[in-house]
Design an enzyme around this catalytic site. Structure first.
Site, PDB file in Angstrom:
ATOM      1  NE  ARG A   1      -7.206   4.897   3.416  1.00 30.30           N
ATOM      2  CZ  ARG A   1      -8.208   4.388   4.265  1.00 30.30           C
ATOM      3  NH1 ARG A   1      -8.997   4.989   4.924  1.00 30.30           N
ATOM      4  NH2 ARG A   1      -7.861   3.251   4.487  1.00 30.30           N
TER       5      ARG A   1
ATOM      6  NE  ARG B   1      -9.955   7.384  -2.327  1.00 31.83           N
ATOM      7  CZ  ARG B   1     -11.133   7.397  -2.208  1.00 31.83           C
ATOM      8  NH1 ARG B   1     -11.826   8.070  -3.187  1.00 31.83           N
ATOM      9  NH2 ARG B   1     -11.843   6.955  -1.374  1.00 31.83           N
TER      10      ARG B   1
ATOM     11  CG  ASP C   1      -9.494  -2.762  -4.030  1.00 35.08           C
ATOM     12  OD1 ASP C   1      -8.983  -2.445  -3.008  1.00 35.08           O
ATOM     13  OD2 ASP C   1     -10.314  -4.052  -3.810  1.00 35.08           O
TER      14      ASP C   1
ATOM     15  CE1 TYR D   1     -13.026  -7.341   2.165  1.00 37.17           C
ATOM     16  CE2 TYR D   1     -11.316  -8.642   1.387  1.00 37.17           C
ATOM     17  CZ  TYR D   1     -11.848  -7.832   2.331  1.00 37.17           C
ATOM     18  OH  TYR D   1     -10.800  -6.969   2.932  1.00 37.17           O
TER      19      TYR D   1
ATOM     20  NE  ARG E   1      -3.979  -1.811   2.571  1.00 32.99           N
ATOM     21  CZ  ARG E   1      -4.237  -2.303   3.743  1.00 32.99           C
ATOM     22  NH1 ARG E   1      -3.897  -1.516   4.837  1.00 32.99           N
ATOM     23  NH2 ARG E   1      -5.253  -3.375   3.778  1.00 32.99           N
TER      24      ARG E   1
END
Length: 929
Positions: free
Chosen positions: A602, A611, A649, A727, A598
């Site tokens: 963020r 974003r 993703d 998921y 990652r």
């Protein structure tokens, strides 16, 4: 004759109506193309008929005059065809691909006569023997054209058995069958077979497993699309017939009837058994209970539990063979392609053991489900293509007694020579019919010319000849126009027509200065001008340099379903930092390479700024934005990171399978309609077009690889099947995965089906990423630690292994180099030994695994990656540097090692804290070396 012409005209009109209706229904282009071919053949028949009518009306003198002039009705015999240059380009590629796979497994080739003595072929093909072409007596020997390549091979072994006791052979040649043709489906009377056989006595099922591996490698390399290999065992089938009350003399005829279940409904097959072959209705119904079954290991377990069947010696032997075979196929990485199908019988008499055939989605008749049987065209014996499918594209099996049939018998009644054999035959014409539908004819490059020598301003024929000669002498494929003074435009048109990549342009003035020009004919922009000026003496060197750079297009275009390897035929920039690739392969490195999971995330202010303007999945689907985010950490930490990882993703795979996924602020990923019960799997896309659904990732990878300009390698990634399944069932993140784990316990068979479907997409997606430019890939099993050791071994590990095996096999089959692969199964410390043997180059560790323990378990089998606790980055700089130092020293200077975190970097981390971590890893790794 007029009536026949009227019939043809009516058929042409009927065919035109059918094509019009298919277009209105927006039918698949391959179906429409097939009907257009049928219409064209009808038109050709009408033209031929009218020509013959015209001849019939001529006077005897005119007939004689035409005969003297050599007039003929020009057509090929029924069931045969000519192939043009474009078609032959595809066929040559097919043959080359198949041969490459066959040679990879150590086979040598032989050849046999196109015709055999009739007695050699007689009695080997069951009810199909009537399809053998017999030849006229040519002086005392009755001969027939060969029906397949297997019987001639057995005859060859019987004649040369002492020399060829153990033998791997391949044979690519034409065979002949007097069958009803369906030309557009590859069902012909003259066609090629490509056979691979292993002859000799070996341990049970070892050669059989390799034959099936070869079959799967070949079909994957040919890119025929999704396929299934149906397998069965003659001894199991014979045992079923015996316990169902089939008389011994009827076993082969009944077997032949069962073999038609892929073409006819059960009721029709049952009718043939009872009414045509005299089997009792009770026996037929009992057989029906078995031959409708198909599955994988589950079916084998069910049959083994059938006490009546296991009590039959023949069936018991077959079931034992299948159990062993399944074990080997799992190791060879192709078990997922198999379907244990009791309806498979194979009509040929010589099979004695395992039998199999490969089918694709185009194999079945289009309207079989509606009970419509194959029909012939009006007034012909040629099959109507709209009522038949391509059929199986490959088939084979074990034939242990065939060689002995030709060797004679000893006093004990035993064969003088017994050489067991197992083999497979690939039907090239049927493969060709599938591939032809995938290519646009105008894009096929039928020649391999690399350079076209042309002149402007003057003909310069002798100068063009001289340059071409130099190119030929240096192994460059070259051409020039056969005119003394060709027009420049005609020469450029020739380059375009034949897709010749480079033009060497000669002009009087340039030659006087000792120069020439080279132009890339595929680049349609004006930036090249009239071409790049080079020294005349360097023309050969310059052309070879461009070819070596990988810029010459292959003879066949890349199908729309496969991304280009480097896009647009332009090579990627040269890699300047390959530390991580060398470390992954276990090679010596001057310092420890590092990247961060990652790393484009963020915690970066530049990421958050972008974003604000775009939602998460919009960024993923916009290659320019994905590229921009991927580069952010590489730019910020220039010289400190040794790899980039594409911004995407793991949940794009469920999206491609038809599920809606949202990213909700403060919650994370969410599935509005998760899978609640197995019946919900019907909502998933059955045959995912991975390139159409996920091509934006491929485009982002190619764009980013170029933008990196060789600074560091680019990584691709996917989520592992169990994690994605969790998921899809939970509907998002979960503390204990109770819903997903309940599926495993309550619906194990359906869970394996879902995991298998996810794996199919994952493999194709990962191969596509590599072909688009990814230089290393990682598989994230993020929820692996939520499973206990037994459940991990049952529901996670097999699919992780499949991915590594199948990705490498697919790349090898397409003659593409392998790339390093990493598996990260978070929380699965107990499976570390198994993961080290799962086919990956790198095993990534989370922060709960002690480096000393990992080193002791893996023993240098793989490169280790990780593994500082990501929350350590919230500490002060001194503590971060101390933790980094301890981590690097913990893995030691001799270990195969890539530094990372034990999971993804967390939001809220100060970017400068990561810089301190990266710097310390670099400094300590240099220090200890």
């Amino acid at each position: 004759m007029v009536e026949t012409a009227d019939v043809l005209i009516a058929q042409i009109k009927e065919q035109a109506d059918k094509i019009r209706a298919l277009k209105i229904q927006k039918a698949d282009n391959s179906i429409i193309d097939a009907e257009v071919l049928v219409q064209n053949e009808l038109k050709q028949q009408l033209a031929t008929l009218r020509t013959s009518q015209l001849h019939a009306g001529d006077s005897a003198e005119k007939k004689k005059e035409k005969e003297e002039k050599g007039s003929f009705v020009l057509k090929t015999p029924k069931g045969t065809k000519d192939y043009n240059d474009k078609e032959m380009a595809i066929r040559e590629k097919v043959f080359s691909t198949i041969t490459s796979v066959f040679k990879r497994h150590g086979a040598v080739t032989i050849d046999t006569p196109v015709f055999e003595l009739k007695e050699i072929l007689s009695g080997k093909y069951g009810e199909d023997s009537k399809l053998i072409y017999d030849l006229k007596d040519q002086g005392g020997e009755e001969c027939s054209l060969r029906y397949d390549l297997t019987v001639p091979f057995a005859r060859f072994l019987a004649m040369n058995g002492k020399e060829y006791q153990n033998f791997k052979r391949y044979h690519i040649a034409k065979v002949y069958r007097r069958d009803q043709p369906a030309m557009t489906k590859g069902r012909m009377r003259e066609f090629y077979q490509c056979d691979f056989d292993i002859a000799g006595t070996y341990d049970p099922m070892v050669p059989d497993a390799e034959i099936l591996r070869i079959l799967c490698e070949t079909l994957s390399a040919l890119d025929v699309g999704k396929y299934t290999v149906k397998i069965n065992h003659r001894k199991i089938l014979d045992g079923i017939f015996e316990i169902c009350g089939v008389p011994v003399d009827k076993i082969r005829p009944i077997s032949s009837a069962v073999d038609k279940l892929d073409k006819l409904p059960w009721e029709d097959v049952r009718k043939e058994m009872t009414e045509e072959k005299g089997l009792s209705t009770g026996s037929a119904d009992a057989i029906g209970e078995y031959v409708k079954l198909k599955s994988g290991r589950e079916l084998l377990d069910r049959l083994v539990a059938d006490h009546k069947l296991v009590a039959n010696p023949s069936a018991k032997k077959g079931l034992d063979d299948m159990a062993l075979l399944f074990r080997y196929l799992e190791v060879l990485g192709v078990m997922d392609k198999m379907s244990f199908d009791l309806s498979l019988a194979r009509g040929l008499d010589y099979y004695t053991g395992i039998i199999y055939e490969a089918v694709t989605e185009k194999s079945a008749p289009p309207k079989l489900a509606e009970g419509k049987r194959p029909t012939t065209k009006k007034d012909t014996d040629e099959l109507d293509e709209s009522t038949v499918g391509v059929g199986s594209i490959a088939a084979g099996g074990r034939y242990d007694e065939l060689v002995g049939m030709f060797s004679g018998k000893n006093k004990k009644g035993e064969a003088n020579l017994r050489i067991p054999c197992v083999g497979v035959s690939i039907g090239v014409e049927r493969v060709f019919s599938i591939l032809l539908a995938k290519y646009r004819t105008e894009e096929i490059k039928s020649n391999e010319v690399e350079a076209f020598v042309m002149a402007v301003g003057d003909g310069l024929l002798e100068e063009r000849m001289a340059v071409a000669t130099e190119l030929w002498d240096n192994g460059v494929k070259a051409e020039y126009m056969f005119k003394v003074k060709p027009k420049p435009q005609n020469q450029f048109d020739a380059c375009d027509k034949h897709q010749i990549p480079f033009a060497i342009i000669l002009g009087p003035d340039e030659l006087a200065r000792g120069e020439a020009r080279i132009k890339d004919m595929r680049a349609k922009d004006k930036s090249q001008g009239a071409g790049e000026i080079v020294k005349r003496a360097d023309v050969v060197k310059e052309i070879k340099k461009r070819i070596a750079a990988g810029a010459v297009a292959p003879p066949m275009p890349t199908p729309s379903t496969v991304p280009a390897v480097v896009g647009e035929g332009v090579p990627f920039p040269e890699l300047k930092n390959d530390l991580i690739l060398r470390a992954a392969r276990g090679e010596q490195v001057e310092r420890t390479p590092i990247w961060i999971m990652r790393q484009a995330g963020r915690y970066l202010p530049e990421f958050r700024a972008l974003r604000v303007e775009h939602d998460f999945f919009s960024i993923c689907r916009t290659p320019e934005l994905a590229c921009k985010l991927t580069l952010q950490p590489i730019d910020r930490y220039a010289g400190l990171l040794d790899a980039a990882i594409i911004f995407s993703d793991i949940l794009v795979i469920p999206q491609a399978m038809g599920m809606e996924v949202e990213l909700i602020a403060g919650k994370g990923p969410s599935f509005p309609s998760p899978l609640e019960v197995p019946a919900d799997m019907a909502r998933l896309v059955t045959n995912v077009d991975v390139t159409a659904s996920l091509g934006y990732v491929y485009e982002a990878i190619t764009k980013t690889r170029r933008a990196l300009d060789g600074r560091v390698p680019l990584l691709g990634f996917i989520g592992a099947p169990w994690t994605l399944m969790a998921y899809m069932i939970e509907g998002g993140g979960s503390k204990n995965l109770s819903k997903a784990k309940t599926w495993l316990f309550d619906y194990p068979e359906e869970s394996h089906q879902l995991l298998g479907r996810i794996t199919d997409v994952a493999v194709e997606f990962l191969v596509g990423q590599i072909k688009a430019g990814a230089q290393m890939v990682q598989v994230f099993e993020s929820w692996g630690g939520e499973l206990g050791p037994g459940d991990f071994t049952a529901f996670s590990l097999p699919y992780i292994r499949q991915i590594s095996t199948r990705v490498r096999s697919s790349l090898a089959a397409q003659s593409l180099p392998a790339v390093p692969m990493t598996i990260f199964a978070k929380g699965s410390w107990y499976a570390l030994d198994q993961l080290a043997d799962s086919g990956y180059d790198v095993v990534s560790l989370d922060w709960t695994v002690d480096p000393a323990y990992a080193l002791s378990v893996t023993k240098g089998r793989v490169t280790l990656q990780g593994n500082m606790d990501p929350t350590r980055l919230f500490a002060g700089e001194k503590a971060i540097r101390q933790a980094a130092r301890e981590m690097v020293k913990g893995f030691g200077k001799e270990a195969r090692y890539i530094a990372n975190l034990g999971h993804g970097i967390l939001p809220g981390v100060d970017p400068e804290a990561l810089r301190a971590y990266l710097e310390e890893v670099r400094d300590v790794s240099l220090e200890i070396r």
